[in-house]
Design a protein around this motif. Structure first.
Motif, PDB file in Angstrom:
ATOM      1  N   MET A   1       6.703  13.566   3.086  1.00 44.68           N
ATOM      2  CA  MET A   1       7.062  12.779   3.369  1.00 44.68           C
ATOM      3  C   MET A   1       6.750  12.132   2.331  1.00 44.68           C
ATOM      4  SD  MET A   1       4.050  11.763   6.511  1.00 44.68           S
ATOM      5  CE  MET A   1       4.938  10.071   7.171  1.00 44.68           C
ATOM      6  N   ASN A   2       7.944  11.120   2.439  1.00 45.34           N
ATOM      7  CA  ASN A   2       8.072   9.815   0.968  1.00 45.34           C
ATOM      8  C   ASN A   2       7.641   8.546   2.477  1.00 45.34           C
ATOM      9  OD1 ASN A   2       9.726  11.640  -0.162  1.00 45.34           O
ATOM     10  ND2 ASN A   2      11.591  11.371   1.042  1.00 45.34           N
ATOM     11  N   PHE A   3       6.882   7.770  -0.017  1.00 49.47           N
ATOM     12  CA  PHE A   3       6.597   6.611   1.063  1.00 49.47           C
ATOM     13  C   PHE A   3       6.741   5.781  -0.337  1.00 49.47           C
ATOM     14  CE2 PHE A   3       3.846   9.456   2.423  1.00 49.47           C
ATOM     15  CZ  PHE A   3       2.690   9.305   3.003  1.00 49.47           C
ATOM     16  N   MET A   4       6.904   4.453   0.419  1.00 48.58           N
ATOM     17  CA  MET A   4       7.074   3.535  -1.003  1.00 48.58           C
ATOM     18  C   MET A   4       6.069   2.591  -1.469  1.00 48.58           C
ATOM     19  SD  MET A   4       9.976   0.256  -0.885  1.00 48.58           S
ATOM     20  CE  MET A   4      11.724   0.866  -1.120  1.00 48.58           C
ATOM     21  N   LEU A   5       6.172   2.474  -2.225  1.00 50.57           N
ATOM     22  CA  LEU A   5       4.754   1.438  -2.960  1.00 50.57           C
ATOM     23  C   LEU A   5       5.099   0.063  -3.307  1.00 50.57           C
ATOM     24  CD1 LEU A   5       2.843   4.621  -5.555  1.00 50.57           C
ATOM     25  CD2 LEU A   5       2.782   4.258  -2.495  1.00 50.57           C
ATOM     26  N   MET A   6       3.984  -0.771  -2.369  1.00 48.33           N
ATOM     27  CA  MET A   6       5.276  -1.919  -2.847  1.00 48.33           C
ATOM     28  C   MET A   6       4.412  -2.431  -3.590  1.00 48.33           C
ATOM     29  SD  MET A   6       6.963  -2.814   0.683  1.00 48.33           S
ATOM     30  CE  MET A   6       6.018  -1.599   1.157  1.00 48.33           C
ATOM     31  N   LEU A   7       4.784  -2.747  -5.197  1.00 50.75           N
ATOM     32  CA  LEU A   7       3.557  -3.580  -6.108  1.00 50.75           C
ATOM     33  C   LEU A   7       3.891  -5.175  -5.755  1.00 50.75           C
ATOM     34  CD1 LEU A   7       5.044  -1.533  -9.256  1.00 50.75           C
ATOM     35  CD2 LEU A   7       2.959  -1.284  -6.757  1.00 50.75           C
TER      36      LEU A   7
END
Length: 120
Positions: A1-7
């Motif tokens: 599963m892919n995730f976006m980590l937004m900083l």
């Protein structure tokens, strides 16, 4: 599963960091990327240009509206992202907690949806 980590961080605070201190922070970020790569979790990353270079585009009633800068009024600005592969949200959150940017800002974790799930 892919995730976006937004900083997210306060852009003004980041611009006030001394160059040698910023070099240390960036070294930590590169080490974090290397750890993601070693674990086979890395997909992509990129910093974003400052919000002074951003614009927001909307189309309302057939009319295009362009606004300089980001639209949202927030204390923290989106400064970059990682796209990672993880078994589940718990693993993605663990990676987010290891991101050096979480110490001076926040890291939003959001699953990426498959486009095929949206097609009719």
């Amino acid at each position: 599963m892919n995730f976006m980590l937004m900083l997210y961080a306060e852009e003004a605070e980041g611009q006030a960091i001394a160059p040698d201190e910023m070099a240390g922070f960036m070294a930590e970020m590169f080490a974090y990327k290397a750890a993601l790569e070693k674990a086979g979790a890395f997909i992509a990353t990129s910093p974003l240009a400052p919000t002074t270079q951003a614009s927001t585009v909307r189309v309302r009633n057939g009319r295009t509206e362009i606004q300089d800068g980001p639209y949202a009024e927030t204390r923290e600005q989106l400064g970059g992202y990682y796209v990672i592969s993880a078994r589940d949200e718990d693993e993605a959150r663990l990676w987010a907690s290891r991101c050096p940017a979480a110490r001076w800002g926040s890291v939003e974790v959001r699953p990426l949806m498959e486009l095929s799930s949206l097609e009719g």
